[in-house]
Design a protein around this motif. Structure first.
Motif, PDB file in Angstrom:
ATOM      1  N   HIS A 209      51.418  33.810  43.811  1.00 25.27           N
ATOM      2  CA  HIS A 209      51.831  35.122  43.305  1.00 25.27           C
ATOM      3  C   HIS A 209      50.923  35.613  42.186  1.00 25.27           C
ATOM      4  O   HIS A 209      51.328  36.364  41.309  1.00 25.27           O
ATOM      5  N   MET A 210      49.692  35.209  42.219  1.00 24.49           N
ATOM      6  CA  MET A 210      48.706  35.645  41.232  1.00 24.49           C
ATOM      7  C   MET A 210      47.724  36.596  41.916  1.00 24.49           C
ATOM      8  O   MET A 210      47.118  36.260  42.928  1.00 24.49           O
ATOM      9  N   GLN A 211      47.560  37.778  41.372  1.00 25.78           N
ATOM     10  CA  GLN A 211      46.620  38.757  41.909  1.00 25.78           C
ATOM     11  C   GLN A 211      45.360  38.742  41.053  1.00 25.78           C
ATOM     12  O   GLN A 211      45.436  38.833  39.828  1.00 25.78           O
ATOM     13  N   LEU A 403      46.446  47.020  39.610  1.00 29.34           N
ATOM     14  CA  LEU A 403      45.380  46.244  38.978  1.00 29.34           C
ATOM     15  C   LEU A 403      43.997  46.787  39.317  1.00 29.34           C
ATOM     16  O   LEU A 403      43.108  46.840  38.454  1.00 29.34           O
ATOM     17  N   ASP A 404      43.778  47.199  40.551  1.00 21.01           N
ATOM     18  CA  ASP A 404      42.486  47.802  40.906  1.00 21.01           C
ATOM     19  C   ASP A 404      42.262  49.096  40.126  1.00 21.01           C
ATOM     20  O   ASP A 404      41.162  49.348  39.621  1.00 21.01           O
ATOM     21  N   ASP A 405      43.303  49.918  40.033  1.00 19.73           N
ATOM     22  CA  ASP A 405      43.183  51.173  39.288  1.00 19.73           C
ATOM     23  C   ASP A 405      42.916  50.908  37.808  1.00 19.73           C
ATOM     24  O   ASP A 405      42.160  51.652  37.162  1.00 19.73           O
ATOM     25  N   ALA A 441      49.117  43.174  46.033  1.00 19.62           N
ATOM     26  CA  ALA A 441      48.367  41.972  45.670  1.00 19.62           C
ATOM     27  C   ALA A 441      47.519  41.454  46.820  1.00 19.62           C
ATOM     28  O   ALA A 441      46.640  40.613  46.616  1.00 19.62           O
ATOM     29  N   GLY A 442      47.765  41.924  48.035  1.00 21.39           N
ATOM     30  CA  GLY A 442      46.996  41.447  49.172  1.00 21.39           C
ATOM     31  C   GLY A 442      47.443  40.065  49.598  1.00 21.39           C
ATOM     32  O   GLY A 442      48.354  39.462  49.016  1.00 21.39           O
ATOM     33  N   PRO A 443      46.783  39.506  50.608  1.00 26.80           N
ATOM     34  CA  PRO A 443      47.200  38.195  51.123  1.00 26.80           C
ATOM     35  C   PRO A 443      46.767  37.058  50.207  1.00 26.80           C
ATOM     36  O   PRO A 443      45.822  37.176  49.438  1.00 26.80           O
ATOM     37  N   VAL A 444      47.466  35.933  50.316  1.00 29.27           N
ATOM     38  CA  VAL A 444      47.061  34.712  49.625  1.00 29.27           C
ATOM     39  C   VAL A 444      45.739  34.234  50.219  1.00 29.27           C
ATOM     40  O   VAL A 444      45.537  34.263  51.435  1.00 29.27           O
TER      41      VAL A 444
END
Length: 468
Positions: A209-211, A403-405, A441-444
């Motif tokens: 669960h870390m992005q 986070l990207d923004d 967060a996208g995939p692991v």
């Protein structure tokens, strides 16, 4: 220019000076067309051979520059440049000049001569509209290689070039070829270096669960490479290592030194599973033993969580800094913590015997950790202290954003604009572990041999307890 060596010398000097002021190939070509027209021709085209097409049967040509003395005709010349190469048949004046390395001069009846080497269609029609009466094609040769050619066209109102003028044009074009070749070599070096650096700045891991979001913005006026780097990878026990570093220098040499430091640091961290301070100490000792001439600032951080801490809802960030700007932590409410030390450890490459220290802090869900290089906060007209204050304020404004923004906003607002220094970023956000990983967060993404624990049930921890 007709009949005067003074004009020839003046044009040669202008070409050498103006083209020598830029290392951008497209700009150098544009400057050349403006110098040749109307000095020696009514209009012109500059053709280049693709760098990777050195043999005649495989050559690919591109018309990359053009100009006409009459503004009303420039759109026609641009259209001709788009159509000409695809319409040429074997034996054209352009290919003869490139293949032989000799000037090809058509004294008169240029339209008829061009009709014979162009397929029926738009290119031939445009020749009829442009109506050249004479043309001269001079190859661009430098360092034993033909880079392309310059095609000079004169209309009925201007006499064809005399033999003396053709000889003068050859000297002018030879001078231009050297400048264009320098720009070509610079572009090739820049592109190779940029490819080399991109190969090092790999995609980060995305554990549980870390992005993790990374950014690299090169200094525009350098070779687009330098000593800044980021990294994010896993150790065998599942701890996530985050690295941000900056080798002194902004060129290919700095990038090469960076690659050595990055590779060694990765190996030490993965093989030894040591703490950030121990990893930096090993790296500093290796720099001395291997006599690597590098000075660098680095932060190594580890996001870690034991099974007991996971059950208790705790995640720790342990970090060590080798003289690098301090990491910052921002919460979704805009609260910013600066992870500053009272006495920062020395840069790498100064004194490997000096003890290095680990520091720890507890992270909460939805908090974001930011590691960055000094290009984000320091520039000529802004001292580091002011830059750090600006970064804190920007994080407070944008901390709740995706986070990207958030990273894009920091790059848009804080640096002095492309050109002063490289900028590298690593941003990490912790998402709650008692629910599915959020879509943003996208995939692991973790190595197959590293543990990747799944989410807990709600009964195992509070909704917003810290976690990794």
């Amino acid at each position: 220019m007709r009949g005067t060596t003074v004009g020839q010398r003046s044009l040669v000097s202008a070409v050498a000076t103006d083209l020598g002021r830029t290392m951008a190939l497209d700009e150098a070509v544009e400057r050349l067309t403006r110098l040749l027209v109307p000095a020696v021709a009514d209009w012109c085209l500059v053709t280049l051979v693709d760098d990777d097409e050195s043999r005649a049967p495989r050559r690919r040509l591109r018309d990359v520059g053009w100009w006409h003395a009459d503004p009303a005709r420039r759109d026609q010349v641009a259209a001709y440049a788009r159509e000409r190469i695809g319409a040429l048949v074997p034996g054209s004046m352009l290919m003869r000049a490139i293949d032989s390395g000799e000037v090809v001069h058509v004294h008169d009846a240029a339209v008829e001569a061009l009709d014979r080497v162009l397929l029926p269609g738009p290119a031939r029609d445009l020749v009829g509209l442009l109506a050249p009466s004479s043309l001269t094609v001079a190859p661009l040769r430098s360092r034993g290689r033909t880079l392309g050619a310059v095609s000079l066209f004169n209309g009925p109102g201007r006499p064809p070039l005399s033999p003396q003028e053709v000889a003068s044009v050859v000297e002018v074009i030879a001078t231009a070829a050297i400048a264009l070749d320098n720009a070509r070599l610079y572009r090739r070096q820049r592109d190779v270096a940029a490819t080399f650096q991109r190969s090092l700045l790999t995609a980060p891991v995305e554990p549980d669960h870390m992005q993790v979001v990374v950014r690299y913005q090169p200094a525009a006026e350098a070779a687009r490479v330098g000593g800044d780097w980021y990294d994010a990878f896993l150790q065998h026990d599942g701890g996530t290592m985050l690295v941000i570093g900056d080798v002194v220098g902004h060129d290919v040499e700095a990038a090469a030194l960076m690659s050595q430091l990055r590779s060694m640091l990765r190996a030490f961290a993965v093989v030894t599973r040591n703490s950030p301070a121990d990893v930096l100490a090993l790296l500093d000792a290796a720099v001395r033993t291997l006599q690597i001439p590098a000075l660098a600032t680095v932060v190594v951080a580890r996001v870690e969580q034991t099974p007991e801490e996971r059950a208790a809802g705790r995640t720790r960030l342990r970090w060590s800094s080798a003289g690098h700007p301090p990491p910052m932590v921002v919460g979704p409410d805009g609260t910013v913590r600066v992870l500053d030390e009272q006495r920062p450890d020395l840069l790498l490459g100064i004194d490997p015997a000096r003890e290095r220290v680990d520091h720890e802090t507890v992270l909460a869900y939805r908090e974001t950790v930011l590691l960055y290089t000094d290009g984000l906060v320091e520039r000529r007209n802004r001292p580091l202290r002011a830059g750090l204050a600006d970064l804190r304020a920007a994080l407070a404004r944008h901390g709740a954003r995706d986070l990207d923004d958030l990273c894009d906003a920091l790059l848009a607002e804080l640096p002095g604009g492309p050109g002063e220094d490289d900028v590298a970023l690593v941003a990490v956000r912790l998402h709650p572990q008692d629910r599915p990983r959020p879509a943003e967060a996208g995939p692991v993404s973790v190595p197959p041999d590293v543990p990747a624990p799944g989410p807990r049930s709600r009964s195992e921890g509070a909704d917003d307890a810290p976690g990794g």
